[in-house]
Motif scaffolding. Structure first.
Motif, mmCIF file in Angstrom:
data_model
loop_
_atom_site.group_PDB
_atom_site.id
_atom_site.type_symbol
_atom_site.label_atom_id
_atom_site.label_comp_id
_atom_site.label_asym_id
_atom_site.label_seq_id
_atom_site.Cartn_x
_atom_site.Cartn_y
_atom_site.Cartn_z
ATOM 1 N N GLU A 229 2.527 -1.822 -9.758
ATOM 2 C CA GLU A 229 3.167 -2.943 -10.446
ATOM 3 C C GLU A 229 2.431 -4.253 -10.155
ATOM 4 O OE1 GLU A 229 7.380 -5.363 -10.157
ATOM 5 O OE2 GLU A 229 7.381 -3.195 -9.769
ATOM 6 N N VAL A 230 2.089 -4.462 -8.861
ATOM 7 C CA VAL A 230 1.402 -5.695 -8.474
ATOM 8 C C VAL A 230 0.021 -5.772 -9.130
ATOM 9 C CG1 VAL A 230 0.318 -6.918 -6.536
ATOM 10 C CG2 VAL A 230 2.644 -6.018 -6.317
ATOM 11 N N VAL A 231 -0.725 -4.661 -9.062
ATOM 12 C CA VAL A 231 -2.068 -4.651 -9.649
ATOM 13 C C VAL A 231 -1.992 -4.823 -11.159
ATOM 14 C CG1 VAL A 231 -4.143 -3.276 -9.997
ATOM 15 C CG2 VAL A 231 -2.992 -3.244 -7.781
ATOM 16 N N GLN A 232 -1.037 -4.153 -11.785
ATOM 17 C CA GLN A 232 -0.898 -4.267 -13.235
ATOM 18 C C GLN A 232 -0.524 -5.696 -13.633
ATOM 19 O OE1 GLN A 232 -1.643 -1.643 -15.402
ATOM 20 N NE2 GLN A 232 -1.677 -3.388 -16.819
ATOM 21 N N PHE B 281 0.820 -1.207 0.000
ATOM 22 C CA PHE B 281 0.000 0.000 0.000
ATOM 23 C C PHE B 281 0.859 1.264 0.000
ATOM 24 C CE2 PHE B 281 -1.883 3.400 2.631
ATOM 25 C CZ PHE B 281 -2.879 3.803 1.749
ATOM 26 N N SER B 282 1.889 1.291 0.856
ATOM 27 C CA SER B 282 2.677 2.513 1.034
ATOM 28 C C SER B 282 3.574 2.817 -0.162
ATOM 29 C CB SER B 282 3.532 2.396 2.305
ATOM 30 O OG SER B 282 4.402 1.280 2.218
ATOM 31 N N ASN B 283 4.002 1.806 -0.875
ATOM 32 C CA ASN B 283 4.867 1.989 -2.029
ATOM 33 C C ASN B 283 3.992 2.003 -3.285
ATOM 34 O OD1 ASN B 283 6.638 1.646 -4.226
ATOM 35 N ND2 ASN B 283 8.140 0.589 -2.945
ATOM 36 N N SER B 284 3.681 3.208 -3.763
ATOM 37 C CA SER B 284 2.748 3.331 -4.889
ATOM 38 C C SER B 284 3.292 2.669 -6.152
ATOM 39 C CB SER B 284 2.437 4.806 -5.165
ATOM 40 O OG SER B 284 3.624 5.531 -5.429
ATOM 41 N N THR B 285 4.609 2.709 -6.329
ATOM 42 C CA THR B 285 5.199 2.074 -7.514
ATOM 43 C C THR B 285 4.983 0.570 -7.468
ATOM 44 O OG1 THR B 285 6.905 3.797 -7.643
ATOM 45 C CG2 THR B 285 7.325 1.742 -8.833
#
Length: 574
Positions: A348-351, A340-344
């Protein structure tokens, strides 16, 4: 001769002396506080409360005035049937009121099926148990309820008494230890609300109006399951009133055999749980909420992919569900920690999730993720007013008292996917079945709610997880068939249900204990052998041994309760 006072020779010595005294006082105060936090206690009406606990107040409810369809039974109101009178007399002699639903708007015509008793603390619960358990030779059936949320109807009896624990509403927080003592009348939403200011949360439970008693003894999956496990993993102690009226604690150190079987059997098979002590988890200020919409024509491909990622998906994806609807398939999840805290990393995970699904032939309509506070997870999952309504006791306390069925659902069924591989063809058959025109033209999605919860991560991380049969499984499928407002619709719903599980059942193990799976029998209808074999497997004799020890006369029973060994082996359960 006057005594000479001892004075420091200079200001520097005086400073060190004062500092030493201050340090000594501080150390003594700290040790004193720690001593009382761990050892000192005082009795209250709801049990033992540490002096260092912080009590959270919940408004008391006057049940006699809560709803105009209830009346208090007095001897001048109703003519009590003979097989009820000795119990009512016993309860009245202990200053415990009995309530009945009104009939035709008049307390002079009380419905005598069932009677309700609302104990306010452990002492009153003992009195109730002694009256009900000691009612031979004319013993009347009774059930115990915490939040009135049993889909299987285990907390309802048509003829007899219901021991409703909703007045047991103590919340005692130990912030330093990250523990909480909860009365079983507390709803999980109320617990979340009370713990919010301490930045702590209970583990498990994503439906806010579920009672703590049933949730903490049945399983307790929720928004944090993949991150922190199910609720029974976090139980430290149960306070239980046994059929004898004795009050015992069940924990890792006391009555361990009872503690192990309470974690996962649900349904009040051994006595009445009055208070539960839970280990708490951290409450983050914000969470990521994931929502993916999928074309219904690729539901089979998505389910096949969804189950396969249970062991590889980061446990920072705290929970993730798939819901089947008529116009799309919906995926929702919550993210925390680094994910959650690391937007990058999050993107990446969601993509990657979306890209991998597309490679499997899944048609993604949309995928979004946004930040929400914890309580808003309910809003996005169940609707805008789900949280505020469900923590209001007036909204649900009588919702299922008016009919013997106890629930708007009929035969809620679940099954764990525990095998390493389920063929794609199985999920494609489920897709065709769910979206078949003969069902979609006549049934709404709400008529046969269908969802899949993904496990993996830390769902069953505790090796000492009681008898909860889900360890090592990847997901759980659940269907929620409504009763139907016409005979034709009811028949169609049941046909859908039967065909759905004919497809899936060969690939599932066990079932969630809070649901009634009619295909495996009921304890009160001679189906106890099939029920025990299906739900408990090799653990069945461990469970029944505890039942035989703590409730040898089978006083606490319902259609999903644990039988004694004699009952199981000699077919004496009915």
């Amino acid at each position: 001769m006057a005594k000479k006072s001892i004075k420091p020779k200079n200001s520097k010595t005086k400073y060190y002396l004062y500092s030493l005294i201050t340090l000594f006082i501080a150390v003594r105060f700290y040790l004193f506080s720690e001593f009382y936090q761990n050892f000192s206690s005082e009795k209250t009406k709801s049990g033992t409360v540490s002096k260092m606990e912080q009590m959270v107040a919940i408004d008391e409810i006057d049940y006699s005035k809560l709803d105009d369809s209830i009346c208090m039974l007095k001897k001048t109101y109703c003519e009590v049937p003979q097989n009820y009178s000795h119990i009512v007399d016993c309860l009245h002699s202990e200053d415990i009121n009995v309530y009945y639903l009104k009939d035709a708007g008049s307390c002079s015509l009380c419905k005598l099926t069932p009677g309700f008793v609302f104990p306010i603390d452990t002492k009153e619960t003992v009195k109730v148990v002694k009256c009900l358990a000691g009612s031979k030779p004319a013993r009347v059936p009774f059930r115990v309820r915490s939040g009135a949320h049993s889909f299987g109807g285990t907390s309802f009896v048509e003829h007899g008494f219901i021991v409703d624990m909703k007045r047991m509403r103590r919340i005692s927080v130990k912030p330093k230890k990250k523990e909480v003592v909860l009365g079983v009348g507390v709803r999980v939403g109320e617990a979340y609300q009370a713990l919010e200011k301490y930045k702590l949360l209970v583990i498990g439970g994503d439906c806010p109006d579920v009672g703590i008693g049933g949730l903490s003894s049945t399983g307790g999956t929720g928004f944090t399951t993949r991150k922190y496990g199910v609720m029974i993993n976090t139980v430290l102690n149960y306070e239980v009133v046994l059929p004898t009226g004795d009050v015992v604690n069940a924990s890792f150190d006391e009555n361990r055999d009872l503690f192990d079987v309470l974690r996962g059997t649900g349904g009040s098979s051994f006595g009445i749980i009055t208070h539960v002590t839970l280990k708490l988890g951290p409450l983050e200020p914000m969470y990521g909420f994931l929502r993916i919409k999928i074309d219904p024509k690729s539901t089979g491909e998505w389910l096949h992919y969804f189950v396969s990622i249970a062991d590889t998906l980061s446990d920072d994806m705290m929970y993730i569900y798939t819901y089947l609807f008529d116009k799309f398939t919906l995926v929702q999840g919550a993210l925390t920690g680094e994910l959650f805290s690391n937007s990058t990393l999050q993107n990446e995970v969601v993509q990657n999730l979306v890209d991998d699904a597309k490679k499997r032939g899944v048609d993604i309509i949309s995928a979004n993720i946004f930040k929400v506070p914890y309580t808003d997870l309910w809003k996005y999952t169940y609707g805008a007013h789900a949280y505020s309504k469900s923590v209001n006791p007036k909204s649900t306390w009588l919702r299922d008292y008016r009919e013997h069925t106890n629930s708007e659902y009929n035969g809620v069924t679940s099954g764990y996917i525990c095998t390493d591989h389920v063929p794609l063809e199985v999920f494609e058959k489920l897709e065709k079945h769910y979206f078949h025109p003969k069902y979609r033209k006549q049934l709404l999605p709400a008529d046969i709610g269908t969802n899949v919860e993904l496990f993996g991560g830390n769902t069953f991380s505790d090796e000492m997880y009681g008898v909860y049969k889900g360890k090592g499984c990847r997901a759980i499928f659940t269907t929620y068939p409504k009763r139907g407002d016409t005979p034709e619709k009811a028949t169609l719903i049941q046909k859908f249900q039967a065909e759905f599980w004919d497809i899936l059942r060969p690939y599932t193990n066990y079932s969630y204990r809070g649901y009634e799976d009619a295909s495996h029998g009921r304890s009160d209808q001679g189906g106890h052998v099939g029920m025990m074999d299906f739900h408990y497997g090799e653990s069945k004799y461990e469970v029944m041994t505890a039942k035989t020890k703590f409730d040898p006369e089978n006083i606490f029973k319902n259609h999903l309760s644990i039988p004694t060994i004699d009952c199981y082996e000699q077919n004496l359960c009915q």
